[in-house]
Design a protein around this motif. Structure first.
Motif, PDB file in Angstrom:
ATOM      1  N   LYS A 555       0.832  -1.203   0.000  1.00 31.88           N
ATOM      2  CA  LYS A 555       0.000   0.000   0.000  1.00 31.88           C
ATOM      3  C   LYS A 555       0.873   1.262   0.000  1.00 31.88           C
ATOM      4  N   THR A 556       1.961   1.205   0.763  1.00 37.77           N
ATOM      5  CA  THR A 556       2.878   2.354   0.777  1.00 37.77           C
ATOM      6  C   THR A 556       3.490   2.572  -0.612  1.00 37.77           C
ATOM      7  N   LEU A 557       3.870   1.464  -1.246  1.00 35.07           N
ATOM      8  CA  LEU A 557       4.459   1.570  -2.592  1.00 35.07           C
ATOM      9  C   LEU A 557       3.436   2.077  -3.609  1.00 35.07           C
ATOM     10  N   MET A 558       2.151   1.717  -3.425  1.00 33.45           N
ATOM     11  CA  MET A 558       1.110   2.209  -4.342  1.00 33.45           C
ATOM     12  C   MET A 558       0.932   3.725  -4.191  1.00 33.45           C
ATOM     13  N   GLU A 559       1.113   4.204  -2.946  1.00 32.60           N
ATOM     14  CA  GLU A 559       1.062   5.650  -2.760  1.00 32.60           C
ATOM     15  C   GLU A 559       2.228   6.332  -3.481  1.00 32.60           C
ATOM     16  N   ALA A 560       3.387   5.682  -3.470  1.00 31.14           N
ATOM     17  CA  ALA A 560       4.548   6.219  -4.186  1.00 31.14           C
ATOM     18  C   ALA A 560       4.290   6.244  -5.700  1.00 31.14           C
ATOM     19  N   VAL A 561       3.570   5.198  -6.169  1.00 32.56           N
ATOM     20  CA  VAL A 561       3.217   5.154  -7.597  1.00 32.56           C
ATOM     21  C   VAL A 561       2.329   6.347  -7.957  1.00 32.56           C
ATOM     22  N   GLU A 562       1.325   6.634  -7.139  1.00 38.14           N
ATOM     23  CA  GLU A 562       0.431   7.759  -7.407  1.00 38.14           C
ATOM     24  C   GLU A 562       1.200   9.086  -7.352  1.00 38.14           C
ATOM     25  N   THR A 563       2.155   9.164  -6.440  1.00 36.74           N
ATOM     26  CA  THR A 563       2.956  10.389  -6.325  1.00 36.74           C
ATOM     27  C   THR A 563       3.786  10.632  -7.586  1.00 36.74           C
ATOM     28  N   ILE A 564       4.440   9.561  -8.062  1.00 34.84           N
ATOM     29  CA  ILE A 564       5.295   9.732  -9.238  1.00 34.84           C
ATOM     30  C   ILE A 564       4.463  10.042 -10.483  1.00 34.84           C
ATOM     31  N   LYS A 565       3.229   9.484 -10.560  1.00 40.27           N
ATOM     32  CA  LYS A 565       2.348   9.811 -11.694  1.00 40.27           C
ATOM     33  C   LYS A 565       1.905  11.267 -11.637  1.00 40.27           C
ATOM     34  N   ALA A 566       1.593  11.748 -10.418  1.00 45.06           N
ATOM     35  CA  ALA A 566       1.193  13.156 -10.277  1.00 45.06           C
ATOM     36  C   ALA A 566       2.346  14.085 -10.645  1.00 45.06           C
ATOM     37  N   GLU A 567       3.553  13.705 -10.233  1.00 41.98           N
ATOM     38  CA  GLU A 567       4.719  14.515 -10.595  1.00 41.98           C
ATOM     39  C   GLU A 567       4.882  14.587 -12.118  1.00 41.98           C
ATOM     40  N   ARG A 568       4.664  13.454 -12.761  1.00 45.71           N
ATOM     41  CA  ARG A 568       4.820  13.427 -14.223  1.00 45.71           C
ATOM     42  C   ARG A 568       3.763  14.272 -14.918  1.00 45.71           C
ATOM     43  N   ASP A 569       2.551  14.246 -14.377  1.00 45.23           N
ATOM     44  CA  ASP A 569       1.513  15.107 -14.950  1.00 45.23           C
ATOM     45  C   ASP A 569       1.925  16.573 -14.852  1.00 45.23           C
ATOM     46  N   ALA A 570       2.508  16.947 -13.716  1.00 52.75           N
ATOM     47  CA  ALA A 570       2.935  18.332 -13.529  1.00 52.75           C
ATOM     48  C   ALA A 570       4.100  18.678 -14.467  1.00 52.75           C
ATOM     49  N   ILE A 571       5.053  17.742 -14.607  1.00 56.55           N
ATOM     50  CA  ILE A 571       6.189  17.989 -15.507  1.00 56.55           C
ATOM     51  C   ILE A 571       5.704  18.134 -16.947  1.00 56.55           C
ATOM     52  N   GLU A 572       4.768  17.243 -17.355  1.00 56.16           N
ATOM     53  CA  GLU A 572       4.248  17.311 -18.728  1.00 56.16           C
ATOM     54  C   GLU A 572       3.545  18.634 -18.973  1.00 56.16           C
ATOM     55  N   LEU A 573       2.787  19.097 -17.972  1.00 57.55           N
ATOM     56  CA  LEU A 573       2.096  20.381 -18.110  1.00 57.55           C
ATOM     57  C   LEU A 573       3.099  21.524 -18.257  1.00 57.55           C
ATOM     58  N   GLU A 574       4.178  21.487 -17.468  1.00 61.43           N
ATOM     59  CA  GLU A 574       5.201  22.535 -17.571  1.00 61.43           C
ATOM     60  C   GLU A 574       5.898  22.491 -18.925  1.00 61.43           C
ATOM     61  N   LEU A 575       6.158  21.276 -19.429  1.00 61.71           N
ATOM     62  CA  LEU A 575       6.801  21.156 -20.742  1.00 61.71           C
ATOM     63  C   LEU A 575       5.915  21.744 -21.840  1.00 61.71           C
ATOM     64  N   LYS A 576       4.623  21.437 -21.775  1.00 61.75           N
ATOM     65  CA  LYS A 576       3.703  21.924 -22.803  1.00 61.75           C
ATOM     66  C   LYS A 576       3.526  23.440 -22.739  1.00 61.75           C
ATOM     67  N   SER A 577       3.597  23.996 -21.531  1.00 56.90           N
ATOM     68  CA  SER A 577       3.340  25.430 -21.374  1.00 56.90           C
ATOM     69  C   SER A 577       4.615  26.272 -21.470  1.00 56.90           C
ATOM     70  N   ALA A 578       5.764  25.636 -21.705  1.00 52.27           N
ATOM     71  CA  ALA A 578       7.023  26.393 -21.804  1.00 52.27           C
ATOM     72  C   ALA A 578       6.975  27.309 -23.024  1.00 52.27           C
ATOM     73  N   THR A 579       7.275  28.565 -22.820  1.00 45.36           N
ATOM     74  CA  THR A 579       7.233  29.543 -23.915  1.00 45.36           C
ATOM     75  C   THR A 579       8.585  30.245 -24.040  1.00 45.36           C
ATOM     76  N   PHE A 580       8.871  30.710 -25.267  1.00 44.56           N
ATOM     77  CA  PHE A 580      10.132  31.397 -25.547  1.00 44.56           C
ATOM     78  C   PHE A 580       9.821  32.615 -26.410  1.00 44.56           C
ATOM     79  N   ASN A 581      10.229  33.773 -25.947  1.00 43.67           N
ATOM     80  CA  ASN A 581      10.041  34.981 -26.754  1.00 43.67           C
ATOM     81  C   ASN A 581      11.302  35.206 -27.581  1.00 43.67           C
ATOM     82  N   MET A 582      11.324  34.574 -28.760  1.00 43.56           N
ATOM     83  CA  MET A 582      12.502  34.650 -29.619  1.00 43.56           C
ATOM     84  C   MET A 582      12.441  35.829 -30.585  1.00 43.56           C
ATOM     85  N   LYS A 583      11.302  36.513 -30.645  1.00 43.35           N
ATOM     86  CA  LYS A 583      11.116  37.556 -31.651  1.00 43.35           C
ATOM     87  C   LYS A 583      12.166  38.663 -31.516  1.00 43.35           C
ATOM     88  N   ASP A 584      12.354  39.154 -30.282  1.00 38.38           N
ATOM     89  CA  ASP A 584      13.308  40.251 -30.088  1.00 38.38           C
ATOM     90  C   ASP A 584      14.725  39.810 -30.422  1.00 38.38           C
TER      91      ASP A 584
END
Length: 839
Positions: A555-584
């Motif tokens: 059960k403890t390890l299953m909680e760790a599994v849910e934690t690592i999945k939540a972390e990945r969701d957050a990382i994926e969201l940050e990757l998708k929302s990364a922006t670069f202002n290259m125009k200037d």
């Protein structure tokens, strides 16, 4: 002095600008918002109105017309930096400025689908209008003299500029007015006339006789150069009939004025013998000037002055000085003073230019931004792929061990462990199996729509090619335009690529459908109501002690599994929302170096933002390997302690867990697939529009060439066309010039046969941004498809189809040499309709 010569303007034809230009801008700036696209469309409409106003201002010989045509030229210059001009398919048609047409009423013309050709013709007409405005000035006033001087020198500068840019803008044989020999003549003529105006001002300002003589000597040389250039075989027949006589007369006239004003300098210095020699020469030259120009009063005031001075000086010499009269050929030249010269082309021409397309960025900047965005998306997608593959591997391990269901307490209402109960609720909230069936039903319809658009596009190409081949077989060598197969090679290549994209999508659809069929039973069960699920669950063979050490550890390890999945969701969201202002950054590089080193600049900035997220991805994948090892060890201990084995209930739990994961993946696949087909439709519509524009341009060319061949056939049936009168002998009216006058002009030109159709030529399209001639499109090798991976990601349009901005390419805009005809009508759809007169 005689009036100034003005260059006639090229006659334009009205063309449909709005639809082709809108198509090109919408495809180039495909990522723009709806509001931005509306602004672009408004700017295109304004540009079309601006052209329609400007092209007829060329015929209004007023100074006020200049600002209007200057603004249109400036707008062309601004626009060509913001769109891929080689892809613009607008058949611009301009008629030759000097050709007066034949007995059939037509004119030599050239149609070319190039904004550079439009720019050259507009610039020619600006120089023409400047010469016409200069010719209308009152040269007895300082204001008129100054404006004429400015306009004539600017006109000379434009003709000089056109000599360099015309060959690149018109790779085929141009109309006679834009040939190199013609432009050389016109530049020289404008400089000579500007020098003449300087002389008028010098005489008006009572400058020294010696200075005026030097100015006249230079002007005589200028007109001698113009006369030689005009009498070249390649151009001698194109000029207005009075031009060569006028230039010949001016050449002799300014030679006479040189001798007259130098004689005045001699009189002041008491060199009577030289004065008389120069006056005798001046008298003879004034006579020649009047004879050559056909104007009996040309320079009559100065002629009378020369005769009067000659008579007075001859008497004075006979009775007073008795100086020897030298041979005029032995006298030294007074020297030359050049004041007139071509002025460089200013930028902008208009004093208050305002860019209609200010919302558009330079096309090089846009391409760099697009390439940078593609580079970022490739890196982001790669990192997201690593996370999803790792999560799929983790889910597979859990399903094989029946976790977490094996260590959870069964819910009495649904007969499911809490984790599976939550999954069943999530499936129902997302529409259950009905949502999957709805998407699966829509996919074939979307696929068929794209197929039909591509089929119609290829039909247009085939129809245009078949028409061209048929006429080529009919007219043989007379059908001089470039074969369709050569022009449409890039179109055919792109159509083939689109066909491959559709084929790949069909294979992806099969993968999705197969995955659904393999998990349909489990998805149907998860979509049921709780009581229906409970009825389908087999009875339990025993219970698990929740206080068991192995159960607690799992059960403890299953909680760790849910934690690592939540972390990945957050990382994926940050990757998708990364922006670069290259125009200037790109703008700064473009202004500093004149070019943008996109890879170097992009990678530097992308690395600064994405490196921390990439480190998190690597750390997450590394921690998962340890986590899976711990789960497998704890599960082995769990089996040893509880004696739990694979009962029918446990197997069903595993099937339901697999079905849930498949449902989530399928739903994502189908949404992406639907978006993919809709985005592909937009790309195919743009591609079809480009081909429609190309086919229309070819249709215009075909009709004009057919009319040319029909006219030629009519001429042959009617017998030879009567010889046109020479420039010096007029037989068409009451003011006929005697043949003797023409004969007195040196090297009088003879009539030349009518011009033949212009040869055809076409160049290949430039490669898309970032490509090479050998590999015009970036190679894409799809990675191996892991279990549950989105099959649409293997296609050339993952996520954002506009990453491949500019994918639909057309052939290099053609140039179409045609004979007389006009088109200004419009048919349905906004395209001009070609209708030869009298057909």
């Amino acid at each position: 002095m005689s009036n100034l010569l003005a260059v006639p303007p090229k006659k334009p034809a009205e063309v449909e600008i709005i639809k082709p230009l809108n198509n090109l801008i919408q495809s180039t700036y495909s990522g723009a918002s709806a509001e931005e696209k509306a602004k672009y469309a408004e700017a295109v409409n304004e540009f079309s109105k601006q052209r329609n106003t400007a092209i007829w201002k060329f015929f209004e010989k007023y100074e006020a017309s200049l600002e209007t045509v200057y603004a249109y030229y400036d707008q062309i210059c601004a626009l060509e930096t913001k769109i891929p001009v080689n892809e613009l398919q607008i058949p611009f048609k301009w008629k030759d400025a000097f050709d007066k047409g034949s007995i059939f009423g037509g004119r030599i013309s050239l149609t070319h689908t190039s904004l550079l050709y439009e720019k050259v013709c507009v610039l020619f007409n600006i120089a023409s209008l400047q010469s016409n405005v200069a010719a209308t000035q009152a040269l007895d006033s300082d204001e008129g003299l100054k404006l004429a001087l400015k306009l004539l020198q600017q006109s000379a500068g434009i003709f000089q500029y056109l000599k360099g840019v015309t060959p690149a803008a018109i790779p085929s044989e141009p109309t006679p007015d834009l040939s190199q020999d013609t432009l050389i003549c016109l530049q020289a003529l404008m400089v000579a006339q500007a020098q003449e105006v300087f002389i008028r001002k010098a005489i008006k300002d009572n400058m020294k006789d010696q200075i005026i003589a030097k100015l006249c000597c230079q002007c005589e040389e200028f007109y001698a150069d113009v006369l030689r250039a005009m009498q070249k075989e390649s151009v001698r027949n194109i000029w207005e009939k009075e031009w060569i006589p006028t230039v010949a007369g001016k050449q002799a006239g300014f030679h006479a004025l040189t001798q007259l004003y130098q004689s005045l300098a001699c009189r002041a210095a008491k060199r009577i013998g030289e004065e008389i020699a120069r006056l005798r020469s001046a008298v003879e030259l004034f006579k020649a000037a009047q004879t050559r120009s056909g104007n009996a009063t040309y320079l009559d005031e100065y002629f009378s002055r020369a005769k009067r001075n000659l008579e007075e000086s001859t008497k004075d010499n006979e009775f007073i000085y008795n100086e020897m009269i030298p041979d005029v050929s032995t006298l030294a030249s007074p020297g030359k003073a050049q004041l007139a010269k071509p002025l460089p082309l200013p930028s902008p021409l208009a004093s208050n230019f305002k860019d209609i397309f200010s919302e558009l960025v330079p096309v090089e900047l846009h391409r760099a931004l697009t390439a940078s965005d593609m580079r970022k998306n490739e890196i982001v997608n790669c990192e997201i792929m690593k996370l999803r593959e790792a999560t799929q591997t983790l889910n597979g391990v859990l399903v094989s061990l029946n976790l977490p269901a094996a260590v959870e307490t069964t819910d009495a209402d649904s007969g499911l462990p809490p984790s599976l109960r939550e999954k069943a609720v999530d499936v129902r909230n997302k529409g259950g199996i009905e949502s999957i069936n709805t998407y699966l039903k829509e996919l074939p319809e979307l696929l068929q729509r794209n197929r039909e658009i591509l089929d119609e596009t290829e039909r247009l190409l085939d129809e245009e090619r078949d028409s061209d081949n048929q006429l080529r077989n009919q007219f043989k060598q007379k059908w001089t335009r470039i074969p369709s197969d050569k022009l449409t090679e890039m179109f055919r290549t792109n159509a083939k690529k689109y066909r491959e994209v559709i084929t790949n999508a069909i294979e992806a659809d099969k993968v999705v459908r197969q995955k659904f069929e393999n998990n349909q039973k489990g998805i149907e069960l998860l979509s049921m109501r709780p009581e229906q699920i409970q009825q389908a669950i087999p009875s339990a063979g025993g219970s698990v002690d929740p206080n068991c050490a192995s159960v607690q550890k799992l059960k403890t390890l299953m909680e760790a599994v849910e934690t690592i999945k939540a972390e990945r969701d957050a990382i994926e969201l940050e990757l998708k929302s990364a922006t670069f202002n290259m125009k200037d950054e790109f703008l700064s590089a473009l202004q500093k170096d004149g070019a943008i080193d996109e890879p170097a600049i992009s990678l530097s900035h992308i690395g600064q933002v994405l490196n921390p997220l990439q480190s998190q991805v690597r750390d997450s994948v590394k921690r998962q390997a340890t986590l899976i090892s711990d789960i497998q060890q704890a599960h082995e201990q769990f089996v040893n302690e509880t004696g739990t084995s694979g009962s029918s209930r446990d197997k069903l739990y595993q099937e339901l867990a697999t079905a849930y994961d498949s449902f989530i993946e399928l739903l994502g696949n189908l949404k992406e697939g639907t978006k993919f087909y809709n985005d592909l439709t937009e790309l195919l519509v743009v591609f079809q529009n480009k081909i429609s524009d190309f086919c229309f341009a070819r249709k215009t060319e075909k009709e004009e060439l057919l009319k040319d061949l029909t006219t030629e056939s009519s001429r042959q049936q009617m017998g030879p066309t009567p010889t046109l009168p020479s420039h010096y002998v007029s037989t068409t009216g009451g003011d006929a010039t005697p043949a003797s006058s023409a004969a007195s002009v040196p090297d009088a030109p003879s009539p030349m046969a009518s011009n033949t159709p212009y040869p055809q030529h076409m160049q290949g399209m430039p490669m898309p941004y970032g490509a090479t001639p050998a590999v015009p499109y970036p190679a894409y090798v799809p990675p191996p498809m892991p279990q549950g991976f989105n099959p649409y990601s293997t296609l050339p349009y993952p996520g954002n189809p506009y990453q491949y901005s500019g994918f639909p390419q057309g052939p290099q805009p053609g140039h179409y040499g045609t004979y007389p005809g006009s088109f200004a009508h419009q048919q349905q759809g906004g395209y001009p309709n070609q209708k030869p007169p009298g057909w």
